[in-house]
Design a protein around this motif. Structure first.
Motif, PDB file in Angstrom:
ATOM      1  N   PRO A 146     -14.758   5.910  -3.553  1.00 40.33           N
ATOM      2  CA  PRO A 146     -14.462   7.044  -2.521  1.00 40.33           C
ATOM      3  C   PRO A 146     -13.078   6.819  -1.984  1.00 40.33           C
ATOM      4  N   THR A 147     -12.918   5.650  -1.577  1.00 38.12           N
ATOM      5  CA  THR A 147     -11.695   5.375  -0.811  1.00 38.12           C
ATOM      6  C   THR A 147     -10.849   4.123  -1.277  1.00 38.12           C
ATOM      7  N   GLY A 148      -9.350   4.153  -0.827  1.00 37.62           N
ATOM      8  CA  GLY A 148      -8.847   2.870  -1.152  1.00 37.62           C
ATOM      9  C   GLY A 148      -9.135   1.860  -0.513  1.00 37.62           C
ATOM     10  N   SER A 149      -9.511   2.058   1.050  1.00 37.84           N
ATOM     11  CA  SER A 149     -10.066   0.918   1.626  1.00 37.84           C
ATOM     12  C   SER A 149     -11.183   0.290   1.097  1.00 37.84           C
ATOM     13  N   LEU A 150     -12.032   0.856   0.350  1.00 43.30           N
ATOM     14  CA  LEU A 150     -13.204   0.295  -0.229  1.00 43.30           C
ATOM     15  C   LEU A 150     -13.080  -0.529  -1.533  1.00 43.30           C
TER      16      LEU A 150
ATOM     17  N   SER B 259       0.670  -4.703   7.087  1.00 39.62           N
ATOM     18  CA  SER B 259      -0.193  -4.299   5.649  1.00 39.62           C
ATOM     19  C   SER B 259      -1.359  -3.366   6.096  1.00 39.62           C
ATOM     20  N   HIS B 260      -1.704  -2.436   5.408  1.00 39.27           N
ATOM     21  CA  HIS B 260      -2.889  -1.400   5.328  1.00 39.27           C
ATOM     22  C   HIS B 260      -4.270  -2.337   5.778  1.00 39.27           C
ATOM     23  N   ILE B 261      -4.229  -3.324   4.763  1.00 42.36           N
ATOM     24  CA  ILE B 261      -5.558  -4.258   4.584  1.00 42.36           C
ATOM     25  C   ILE B 261      -5.807  -4.745   6.033  1.00 42.36           C
TER      26      ILE B 261
ATOM     27  N   ALA C 138      -5.251  -1.236   9.014  1.00 43.45           N
ATOM     28  CA  ALA C 138      -5.672  -0.079   8.759  1.00 43.45           C
ATOM     29  C   ALA C 138      -7.261   0.205   8.358  1.00 43.45           C
ATOM     30  N   GLU C 139      -7.865  -1.170   8.117  1.00 42.41           N
ATOM     31  CA  GLU C 139      -9.076  -1.092   7.357  1.00 42.41           C
ATOM     32  C   GLU C 139     -10.198  -1.575   8.457  1.00 42.41           C
ATOM     33  N   LEU C 140      -9.787  -1.814   9.760  1.00 41.17           N
ATOM     34  CA  LEU C 140     -10.653  -2.072  11.008  1.00 41.17           C
ATOM     35  C   LEU C 140     -11.587  -3.087  10.760  1.00 41.17           C
TER      36      LEU C 140
ATOM     37  N   HIS D 269       5.172  -0.191   0.561  1.00 42.90           N
ATOM     38  CA  HIS D 269       4.573  -0.487   1.711  1.00 42.90           C
ATOM     39  C   HIS D 269       4.597   0.688   2.796  1.00 42.90           C
ATOM     40  N   ASN D 270       3.457   0.853   2.959  1.00 40.46           N
ATOM     41  CA  ASN D 270       3.183   2.127   3.770  1.00 40.46           C
ATOM     42  C   ASN D 270       3.877   1.966   5.181  1.00 40.46           C
ATOM     43  N   PHE D 271       3.610   1.142   6.051  1.00 43.17           N
ATOM     44  CA  PHE D 271       4.062   0.929   7.343  1.00 43.17           C
ATOM     45  C   PHE D 271       5.570   0.440   7.348  1.00 43.17           C
TER      46      PHE D 271
ATOM     47  N   LEU E 116      -3.367  -6.462  -5.356  1.00 46.73           N
ATOM     48  CA  LEU E 116      -2.327  -5.544  -5.024  1.00 46.73           C
ATOM     49  C   LEU E 116      -2.958  -4.219  -4.533  1.00 46.73           C
ATOM     50  N   ASP E 117      -2.452  -3.981  -3.413  1.00 50.06           N
ATOM     51  CA  ASP E 117      -2.939  -2.776  -2.604  1.00 50.06           C
ATOM     52  C   ASP E 117      -1.907  -1.571  -3.109  1.00 50.06           C
ATOM     53  N   GLY E 118      -2.373  -0.892  -4.188  1.00 56.23           N
ATOM     54  CA  GLY E 118      -1.415  -0.053  -5.070  1.00 56.23           C
ATOM     55  C   GLY E 118      -1.744   1.398  -4.842  1.00 56.23           C
ATOM     56  N   ALA E 119      -2.029   1.859  -3.451  1.00 56.56           N
ATOM     57  CA  ALA E 119      -2.525   2.912  -2.990  1.00 56.56           C
ATOM     58  C   ALA E 119      -1.253   3.904  -3.515  1.00 56.56           C
ATOM     59  N   ARG E 120      -0.083   3.697  -3.247  1.00 55.34           N
ATOM     60  CA  ARG E 120       1.155   4.310  -3.636  1.00 55.34           C
ATOM     61  C   ARG E 120       1.995   3.851  -4.799  1.00 55.34           C
TER      62      ARG E 120
ATOM     63  N   VAL F  66      -5.899   1.334  -6.544  1.00 50.35           N
ATOM     64  CA  VAL F  66      -4.828   2.390  -6.620  1.00 50.35           C
ATOM     65  C   VAL F  66      -5.588   3.859  -6.125  1.00 50.35           C
ATOM     66  N   CYS F  67      -4.846   4.469  -5.516  1.00 48.05           N
ATOM     67  CA  CYS F  67      -5.332   5.871  -4.718  1.00 48.05           C
ATOM     68  C   CYS F  67      -5.083   7.068  -5.669  1.00 48.05           C
ATOM     69  N   LEU F  68      -5.809   8.007  -5.807  1.00 48.31           N
ATOM     70  CA  LEU F  68      -5.483   9.325  -6.326  1.00 48.31           C
ATOM     71  C   LEU F  68      -5.434  10.383  -5.455  1.00 48.31           C
ATOM     72  N   SER F  69      -5.933  10.056  -4.124  1.00 47.12           N
ATOM     73  CA  SER F  69      -5.906  11.003  -3.032  1.00 47.12           C
ATOM     74  C   SER F  69      -4.530  10.925  -2.229  1.00 47.12           C
ATOM     75  N   LYS F  70      -3.474  10.453  -2.542  1.00 45.54           N
ATOM     76  CA  LYS F  70      -2.329  10.244  -1.908  1.00 45.54           C
ATOM     77  C   LYS F  70      -1.351  11.427  -2.368  1.00 45.54           C
ATOM     78  N   GLY F  71      -0.164  10.778  -2.823  1.00 46.87           N
ATOM     79  CA  GLY F  71       0.718  11.656  -3.532  1.00 46.87           C
ATOM     80  C   GLY F  71       0.284  12.410  -4.735  1.00 46.87           C
TER      81      GLY F  71
ATOM     82  N   GLY G  34     -10.716   9.849  -4.019  1.00 43.36           N
ATOM     83  CA  GLY G  34     -10.936   8.927  -5.255  1.00 43.36           C
ATOM     84  C   GLY G  34      -9.862   7.803  -5.329  1.00 43.36           C
ATOM     85  N   SER G  35     -10.591   6.738  -5.558  1.00 47.20           N
ATOM     86  CA  SER G  35      -9.405   5.291  -5.631  1.00 47.20           C
ATOM     87  C   SER G  35      -9.994   4.699  -6.890  1.00 47.20           C
ATOM     88  N   LEU G  36      -9.319   3.803  -7.384  1.00 49.05           N
ATOM     89  CA  LEU G  36     -10.126   2.752  -8.418  1.00 49.05           C
ATOM     90  C   LEU G  36      -9.744   1.385  -7.873  1.00 49.05           C
TER      91      LEU G  36
HETATM   92  C1  LIG Z   1      -4.186   5.251   2.226  1.00 48.70           C
HETATM   93  C2  LIG Z   1      -4.108   3.540   2.035  1.00 48.70           C
HETATM   94  C3  LIG Z   1      -5.026   3.016   1.543  1.00 48.70           C
HETATM   95  C4  LIG Z   1      -6.493   3.542   1.418  1.00 48.70           C
HETATM   96  O1  LIG Z   1      -6.662   4.357   2.191  1.00 48.70           O
HETATM   97  P1  LIG Z   1      -8.200   5.244   2.280  1.00 48.70           P
HETATM   98  O2  LIG Z   1      -7.904   6.254   3.310  1.00 48.70           O
HETATM   99  O3  LIG Z   1      -9.162   4.109   2.570  1.00 48.70           O
HETATM  100  O4  LIG Z   1      -8.197   6.052   0.939  1.00 48.70           O
HETATM  101  C5  LIG Z   1      -4.946   1.614   1.303  1.00 48.70           C
HETATM  102  N1  LIG Z   1      -3.510   1.161   1.228  1.00 48.70           N
HETATM  103  C6  LIG Z   1      -2.554   1.891   1.611  1.00 48.70           C
HETATM  104  C7  LIG Z   1      -1.396   1.191   1.819  1.00 48.70           C
HETATM  105  C8  LIG Z   1      -2.793   3.108   1.964  1.00 48.70           C
HETATM  106  O5  LIG Z   1      -1.692   3.679   2.542  1.00 48.70           O
END
Ligand SMILES: *Cc1c(COP(=O)(O)O)cnc(C)c1O
Length: 348
Positions: A57-61, A83-85, A88-90, A140-142, A169-173, A197-202, A208-210
Motif C-alpha cells: 500500500p505504501t512506499g514506506s512499507l 533521507s525519507h527512511i 519520514a518513516e517514524l 532525493h526528496n528533501f 534503493l528508495d526509488g519512490a521517484r 518504487v511508488c506509483l502514487s507520487k508523480g 500503491g508501491s512495489l
Molecule cells: C513518498 C516517499 C516514500 C514513501 O512514502 P509513502 O507515503 O509511505 O508511500 C518513500 N521515500 C521517499 C523518498 C518518498 O518521497
C-alpha cells in the motif's frame, strides 16, 4: 480553484484511470489469485531487471520490508541525513526490525560514494555495530528532487559489495530520475539488492508501491507484509491504476520537471537567494528562506489565503512539488505570488 504544490501525492485519479480500475480482473491476492496484481508485480520486476516484486500500500512499507531482508536486528543501515527512511518513516526500522541507523550528510542529498564508505563499518566484531546495508534515495526528496549520479551509485556498489554490504534503493521517484537522466530503469535496478518504487507520487495512482528483489527475498517480504497486517484481497482495482500509470504517465513527468524549473526561474528573478534554478533537476523546488523575515510556516499560511498550498518542511525551508493535476497557468500564478511574498520580506 486551489493550486496545490504540497506534494505529488495530491493528484486524483483521472477518469480514464478510474475506468481501468473499474474494469480490472481481480482475485484474492493473499492466495496469489489476483491476476492484475500478479501482472503488475511481474511487469515492474522486469522493468528493473529483478526476479520478483511485491505490491504494497505504501512506499514506506516497501522500504521497510526491503531493508529488513538485508539488515538483522542490532545491525546497521546507513542512509543520508535527510533521507525519507530516517526522517519520514517514524522510526519504523527501529520499531519493527530492530535496525539501527547511522547517517552521513550530503549537499542536496547527492551521493558521493566515498562518504557512506567512510562511515561504514562492516563485520565490526563483538564490540561495535556492523554495517550491513546502505540506502540510496533517488530522486532525493528533501534534497530538492536531486538525481543520483549513476557513476557514484556504481562506485558505491563496487566498494560496498567488496566488503559484503548490501544496497537498497528508495526509488519512490526513480521514474523522475529515469526520464530526466535517460538512464534505463534496469541500469538503476542492477546496482541494488532491493528496490522500492511508488506509483502514487508523480505517476498519479491513488495508492500503491512495489518492492523488487530476488525471489527469495520477495518471498520473505511477502510473509512480513502479511505479518504487518498488509495482506490485501481484491486489490487488482488498485494494481490496475498502477498499470494505467505505467502505460500513460511516465513521459508526462517531463512536463512536471519543466514546470518546476519554470517556477524556480520566476522566483529566482525576484528572490535569487531562495533558489538556484540550475539545481532544480526534477519536480521539486526547495526554497531556502534564510535571507527573508518570513518563516516557511508563515509563507505557507499567506499563500493559503490566496488558494496556493505549499509545504513547510523546516523553519526556513519550503517545498513546491509539481504533478499531473497542475496547469501552466497555475504554475505562473503560484510562482509570481510566492516571488512577491519573498521580495516583500527580503532582509539581507
Ligand atoms: C513518498 C516517499 C516514500 C514513501 O512514502 P509513502 O507515503 O509511505 O508511500 C518513500 N521515500 C521517499 C523518498 C518518498 O518521497
Amino acid at each position: 480553484m486551489e493550486i496545490d504544490l504540497r506534494s505529488d501525492t495530491v493528484t486524483r485519479p483521472s477518469p480514464a484511470m478510474r475506468e481501468a480500475m473499474a474494469s480490472a480482473l481481480v482475485g484474492d491476492d493473499v492466495y496469489g489469485d489476483d491476476p492484475t496484481v500478479n501482472s503488475l508485480e511481474e511487469r515492474v520486476a522486469e522493468l528493473f531487471g529483478k526476479e520478483a516484486a511485491l505490491f504494497t500500500p505504501t512506499g514506506s512499507l516497501a522500504n521497510q520490508l526491503g531493508i529488513r531482508t538485508l539488515v538483522k536486528p542490532g545491525e546497521e543501515l546507513l542512509a543520508e541525513t535527510q533521507s525519507h527512511i530516517v526522517r519520514a518513516e517514524l522510526g519504523a526500522a527501529a520499531v519493527f526490525s530492530g535496525i539501527t541507523t547511522r547517517t552521513w550528510p550530503a549537499d542536496r542529498g547527492i551521493l558521493i560514494a566515498a562518504e557512506p564508505m567512510h562511515v561504514a563499518h562492516p563485520n565490526a566484531g563483538p564490540y561495535l555495530v556492523s554495517t550491513t546495508a546502505i540506502a540510496v534515495e533517488n530522486t532525493h526528496n528533501f534534497g530538492g528532487g536531486s538525481i543520483q549520479p549513476l557513476s557514484e551509485i556504481r562506485e558505491l556498489r563496487k566498494q560496498s559489495q567488496a566488503v559484503g554490504i548490501a544496497m537498497h534503493l528508495d526509488g519512490a521517484r526513480i521514474w523522475n530520475a529515469h526520464v530526466e537522466s535517460g538512464v534505463a530503469l534496469a541500469d538503476y535496478g542492477r546496482e541494488f539488492d532491493t528496490v522500492s518504487v511508488c506509483l502514487s507520487k508523480g505517476l498519479g495512482a491513488p495508492i500503491g508501491s512495489l518492492l523488487l528483489s530476488t525471489k527469495a527475498r520477495i518471498g520473505e517480504a511477502r510473509i512480513w507484509r502479511k505479518r504487518y497486517g498488509a495482506g490485501m484481497r481484491q486489490v487488482g482495482i488498485l494494481a490496475a491504476a498502477g498499470h494505467y500509470a505505467l502505460d500513460h504517465n511516465i513521459p508526462l513527468l517531463k512536463t512536471d520537471h519543466a514546470r518546476a524549473k519554470k517556477m524556480a526561474e520566476i522566483i529566482y528573478k525576484v528572490a535569487p537567494s531562495a533558489i538556484n534554478p540550475t539545481t532544480v533537476e526534477t519536480n521539486i523546488v526547495g526554497l531556502n528562506l534564510a535571507a527573508f523575515s518570513i518563516t516557511a510556516a508563515e509563507l505557507s499560511a499567506h499563500c493559503k489565503e490566496s488558494g496556493i498550498l505549499i509545504g513547510a518542511l523546516g523553519p526556513k525551508f519550503a517545498r513546491l512539488v509539481t504533478h499531473l493535476d497542475l496547469t501552466d497557468e497555475g504554475i505562473e500564478i503560484a510562482a509570481n505570488h510566492i516571488g512577491a511574498e519573498l521580495q516583500r520580506t527580503f532582509v539581507a
